[in-house]
Design a protein around this motif. Structure first.
Motif, PDB file in Angstrom:
ATOM      1  N   GLU A 151      92.347 -61.642  30.984  1.00 58.96           N
ATOM      2  CA  GLU A 151      93.492 -60.735  30.997  1.00 58.96           C
ATOM      3  C   GLU A 151      94.365 -61.132  29.816  1.00 58.96           C
ATOM      4  O   GLU A 151      94.865 -62.251  29.760  1.00 58.96           O
ATOM      5  N   THR A 152      94.510 -60.216  28.848  1.00 65.77           N
ATOM      6  CA  THR A 152      95.263 -60.531  27.648  1.00 65.77           C
ATOM      7  C   THR A 152      96.465 -59.594  27.529  1.00 65.77           C
ATOM      8  O   THR A 152      96.533 -58.563  28.208  1.00 65.77           O
ATOM      9  N   SER A 153      97.365 -59.925  26.640  1.00 63.21           N
ATOM     10  CA  SER A 153      98.535 -59.084  26.401  1.00 63.21           C
ATOM     11  C   SER A 153      98.144 -57.755  25.746  1.00 63.21           C
ATOM     12  O   SER A 153      98.958 -56.839  25.682  1.00 63.21           O
ATOM     13  N   GLN A 154      96.888 -57.629  25.312  1.00 65.67           N
ATOM     14  CA  GLN A 154      96.385 -56.392  24.711  1.00 65.67           C
ATOM     15  C   GLN A 154      95.486 -55.605  25.654  1.00 65.67           C
ATOM     16  O   GLN A 154      95.077 -54.500  25.315  1.00 65.67           O
ATOM     17  N   GLY A 155      95.132 -56.174  26.803  1.00 61.40           N
ATOM     18  CA  GLY A 155      94.224 -55.522  27.746  1.00 61.40           C
ATOM     19  C   GLY A 155      93.182 -56.509  28.232  1.00 61.40           C
ATOM     20  O   GLY A 155      93.167 -57.669  27.833  1.00 61.40           O
ATOM     21  N   ASN A 156      92.314 -56.025  29.108  1.00 59.91           N
ATOM     22  CA  ASN A 156      91.306 -56.898  29.722  1.00 59.91           C
ATOM     23  C   ASN A 156      89.985 -56.871  28.963  1.00 59.91           C
ATOM     24  O   ASN A 156      89.577 -55.829  28.432  1.00 59.91           O
ATOM     25  N   ILE A 157      89.327 -58.030  28.967  1.00 60.19           N
ATOM     26  CA  ILE A 157      88.003 -58.186  28.373  1.00 60.19           C
ATOM     27  C   ILE A 157      87.130 -58.834  29.438  1.00 60.19           C
ATOM     28  O   ILE A 157      87.460 -59.904  29.952  1.00 60.19           O
ATOM     29  N   GLU A 158      86.022 -58.185  29.776  1.00 64.02           N
ATOM     30  CA  GLU A 158      85.109 -58.764  30.756  1.00 64.02           C
ATOM     31  C   GLU A 158      83.899 -59.353  30.046  1.00 64.02           C
ATOM     32  O   GLU A 158      83.272 -58.704  29.206  1.00 64.02           O
ATOM     33  N   LEU A 159      83.593 -60.595  30.397  1.00 59.20           N
ATOM     34  CA  LEU A 159      82.473 -61.319  29.810  1.00 59.20           C
ATOM     35  C   LEU A 159      81.385 -61.522  30.850  1.00 59.20           C
ATOM     36  O   LEU A 159      81.677 -61.775  32.018  1.00 59.20           O
ATOM     37  N   GLU A 160      80.137 -61.441  30.425  1.00 57.72           N
ATOM     38  CA  GLU A 160      79.010 -61.859  31.247  1.00 57.72           C
ATOM     39  C   GLU A 160      78.451 -63.103  30.584  1.00 57.72           C
ATOM     40  O   GLU A 160      78.124 -63.084  29.392  1.00 57.72           O
ATOM     41  N   LEU A 161      78.367 -64.185  31.340  1.00 60.87           N
ATOM     42  CA  LEU A 161      77.906 -65.466  30.815  1.00 60.87           C
ATOM     43  C   LEU A 161      76.428 -65.648  31.104  1.00 60.87           C
ATOM     44  O   LEU A 161      75.914 -65.121  32.087  1.00 60.87           O
ATOM     45  N   ASP A 162      75.741 -66.399  30.272  1.00 62.08           N
ATOM     46  CA  ASP A 162      74.313 -66.622  30.427  1.00 62.08           C
ATOM     47  C   ASP A 162      74.050 -68.100  30.739  1.00 62.08           C
ATOM     48  O   ASP A 162      73.821 -68.917  29.838  1.00 62.08           O
ATOM     49  N   ALA A 163      74.098 -68.433  32.028  1.00 66.70           N
ATOM     50  CA  ALA A 163      73.919 -69.815  32.463  1.00 66.70           C
ATOM     51  C   ALA A 163      72.483 -70.289  32.320  1.00 66.70           C
ATOM     52  O   ALA A 163      72.227 -71.487  32.302  1.00 66.70           O
ATOM     53  N   GLN A 164      71.557 -69.354  32.193  1.00 66.03           N
ATOM     54  CA  GLN A 164      70.169 -69.756  32.008  1.00 66.03           C
ATOM     55  C   GLN A 164      69.952 -70.240  30.569  1.00 66.03           C
ATOM     56  O   GLN A 164      69.286 -71.240  30.344  1.00 66.03           O
ATOM     57  N   ALA A 165      70.542 -69.555  29.606  1.00 66.45           N
ATOM     58  CA  ALA A 165      70.359 -69.914  28.197  1.00 66.45           C
ATOM     59  C   ALA A 165      71.237 -71.092  27.769  1.00 66.45           C
ATOM     60  O   ALA A 165      70.845 -71.869  26.908  1.00 66.45           O
ATOM     61  N   ALA A 166      72.431 -71.199  28.363  1.00 68.67           N
ATOM     62  CA  ALA A 166      73.382 -72.253  27.959  1.00 68.67           C
ATOM     63  C   ALA A 166      74.083 -72.836  29.187  1.00 68.67           C
ATOM     64  O   ALA A 166      75.283 -72.660  29.374  1.00 68.67           O
ATOM     65  N   PRO A 167      73.356 -73.534  30.044  1.00 70.41           N
ATOM     66  CA  PRO A 167      73.925 -74.000  31.318  1.00 70.41           C
ATOM     67  C   PRO A 167      75.133 -74.929  31.183  1.00 70.41           C
ATOM     68  O   PRO A 167      76.128 -74.752  31.884  1.00 70.41           O
ATOM     69  N   ARG A 168      75.074 -75.904  30.285  1.00 70.09           N
ATOM     70  CA  ARG A 168      76.209 -76.838  30.148  1.00 70.09           C
ATOM     71  C   ARG A 168      77.425 -76.138  29.564  1.00 70.09           C
ATOM     72  O   ARG A 168      78.563 -76.427  29.940  1.00 70.09           O
ATOM     73  N   THR A 169      77.197 -75.239  28.628  1.00 70.01           N
ATOM     74  CA  THR A 169      78.303 -74.531  27.993  1.00 70.01           C
ATOM     75  C   THR A 169      78.983 -73.601  28.991  1.00 70.01           C
ATOM     76  O   THR A 169      80.216 -73.545  29.058  1.00 70.01           O
ATOM     77  N   VAL A 170      78.201 -72.885  29.780  1.00 70.07           N
ATOM     78  CA  VAL A 170      78.767 -72.003  30.806  1.00 70.07           C
ATOM     79  C   VAL A 170      79.526 -72.829  31.832  1.00 70.07           C
ATOM     80  O   VAL A 170      80.642 -72.476  32.230  1.00 70.07           O
ATOM     81  N   GLU A 171      78.947 -73.937  32.267  1.00 69.45           N
ATOM     82  CA  GLU A 171      79.623 -74.817  33.222  1.00 69.45           C
ATOM     83  C   GLU A 171      80.966 -75.299  32.657  1.00 69.45           C
ATOM     84  O   GLU A 171      81.986 -75.304  33.351  1.00 69.45           O
ATOM     85  N   ASN A 172      80.976 -75.684  31.395  1.00 71.06           N
ATOM     86  CA  ASN A 172      82.194 -76.137  30.734  1.00 71.06           C
ATOM     87  C   ASN A 172      83.243 -75.016  30.699  1.00 71.06           C
ATOM     88  O   ASN A 172      84.396 -75.222  31.065  1.00 71.06           O
ATOM     89  N   PHE A 173      82.839 -73.824  30.271  1.00 70.10           N
ATOM     90  CA  PHE A 173      83.759 -72.687  30.187  1.00 70.10           C
ATOM     91  C   PHE A 173      84.334 -72.345  31.566  1.00 70.10           C
ATOM     92  O   PHE A 173      85.542 -72.152  31.722  1.00 70.10           O
ATOM     93  N   LEU A 174      83.466 -72.305  32.579  1.00 62.90           N
ATOM     94  CA  LEU A 174      83.923 -71.972  33.938  1.00 62.90           C
ATOM     95  C   LEU A 174      84.848 -73.047  34.499  1.00 62.90           C
ATOM     96  O   LEU A 174      85.751 -72.740  35.287  1.00 62.90           O
ATOM     97  N   ARG A 175      84.662 -74.279  34.095  1.00 65.21           N
ATOM     98  CA  ARG A 175      85.570 -75.354  34.526  1.00 65.21           C
ATOM     99  C   ARG A 175      86.991 -75.037  34.054  1.00 65.21           C
ATOM    100  O   ARG A 175      87.950 -75.141  34.815  1.00 65.21           O
ATOM    101  N   TYR A 176      87.125 -74.636  32.784  1.00 64.07           N
ATOM    102  CA  TYR A 176      88.441 -74.263  32.257  1.00 64.07           C
ATOM    103  C   TYR A 176      88.984 -73.022  32.960  1.00 64.07           C
ATOM    104  O   TYR A 176      90.175 -72.950  33.264  1.00 64.07           O
ATOM    105  N   VAL A 177      88.112 -72.049  33.225  1.00 67.66           N
ATOM    106  CA  VAL A 177      88.533 -70.840  33.951  1.00 67.66           C
ATOM    107  C   VAL A 177      89.068 -71.228  35.329  1.00 67.66           C
ATOM    108  O   VAL A 177      90.159 -70.806  35.732  1.00 67.66           O
ATOM    109  N   ASP A 178      88.305 -72.021  36.070  1.00 69.06           N
ATOM    110  CA  ASP A 178      88.690 -72.413  37.432  1.00 69.06           C
ATOM    111  C   ASP A 178      89.973 -73.242  37.458  1.00 69.06           C
ATOM    112  O   ASP A 178      90.705 -73.224  38.448  1.00 69.06           O
ATOM    113  N   GLU A 179      90.258 -73.967  36.395  1.00 67.16           N
ATOM    114  CA  GLU A 179      91.482 -74.775  36.315  1.00 67.16           C
ATOM    115  C   GLU A 179      92.679 -73.959  35.811  1.00 67.16           C
ATOM    116  O   GLU A 179      93.770 -74.511  35.645  1.00 67.16           O
ATOM    117  N   ASP A 180      92.465 -72.672  35.537  1.00 72.14           N
ATOM    118  CA  ASP A 180      93.510 -71.782  35.009  1.00 72.14           C
ATOM    119  C   ASP A 180      94.025 -72.281  33.659  1.00 72.14           C
ATOM    120  O   ASP A 180      95.167 -72.046  33.289  1.00 72.14           O
TER     121      ASP A 180
END
Length: 188
Positions: free
Chosen positions: A32-61
């Motif tokens: 959710e940005t000041s310009q509007g919403n952007i929806e991302l689809e993550l690929d945990a199969q291709a980049a499992p550690r990177t997705v896990e890292n990104f989601l950690r930041y998401v979950d921590e707000d």
């Protein structure tokens, strides 16, 4: 007579369980940005550690209140690590570069990093064009880990890319008006 029915049912059951598996392999996140919403689809199969890292930041707000601090039309928009005053936010330890095999094409999301391939933390970028030069080539050209893509809101990304930019201290290509990430949430 029952044997064919059982054999027919097993593939059907396997097919029915695939969406649940796909949901874990392809989590969705709304920025959710000041310009509007952007929806991302993550690929945990291709980049499992990177997705896990990104989601950690998401979950921590973590992303709430950070800005897109680097905007280069025809190239990419980068954010997720600085506030409006361009103060770096405290992050977790860096993660190792993953070779996801996904090219840095228009609308893909990749991890930003320093010249050290294993230095990505929270910052990410969205490719505005096909940026083949950012793809993994070899140890001397390690590229940037692509871990997802925009599924809706690319018009928001393109609008951000048209924002007037300038220098702010040592930083170039900074939007003159801050473009803030108000929050990032997993979608079910």
């Amino acid at each position: 007579m029952r044997m064919p029915t059982i054999l027919f049912s097993l593939p059907l059951l396997a097919t029915l369980s695939l969406p649940a598996l796909a949901d874990t392999d392809s989590p969705h996140v709304r920025l959710e940005t000041s310009q509007g919403n952007i929806e991302l689809e993550l690929d945990a199969q291709a980049a499992p550690r990177t997705v896990e890292n990104f989601l950690r930041y998401v979950d921590e707000d973590f992303y709430a209140g950070t800005v897109f601090h680097r905007v280069i039309p025809g190239f990419m928009i980068q954010g997720g690590g600085m506030d409006a005053e361009l103060e770096s936010q405290s992050t977790h330890a860096p993660i190792a570069l993953e070779k996801s095999g996904i090219p840095n094409g228009r609308g893909t999301v990749a991890m930003a990093r320093t010249s050290n391939p294993d230095s990505a933390t929270s910052q990410f970028f969205v490719n505005l064009e096909d940026n083949d030069a950012l793809d993994y080539r070899d140890l001397y050209n390690p590229g940037y880990t692509v871990f997802g893509h925009v599924v809706s809101g690319m018009e928001v990304v393109d609008a951000i890319a048209q924002t007037p930019t300038g220098r702010q201290g040592p930083h170039a290509d900074v939007p003159r008006e801050p473009i803030t990430i108000l929050g990032a949430k997993r979608l079910d």
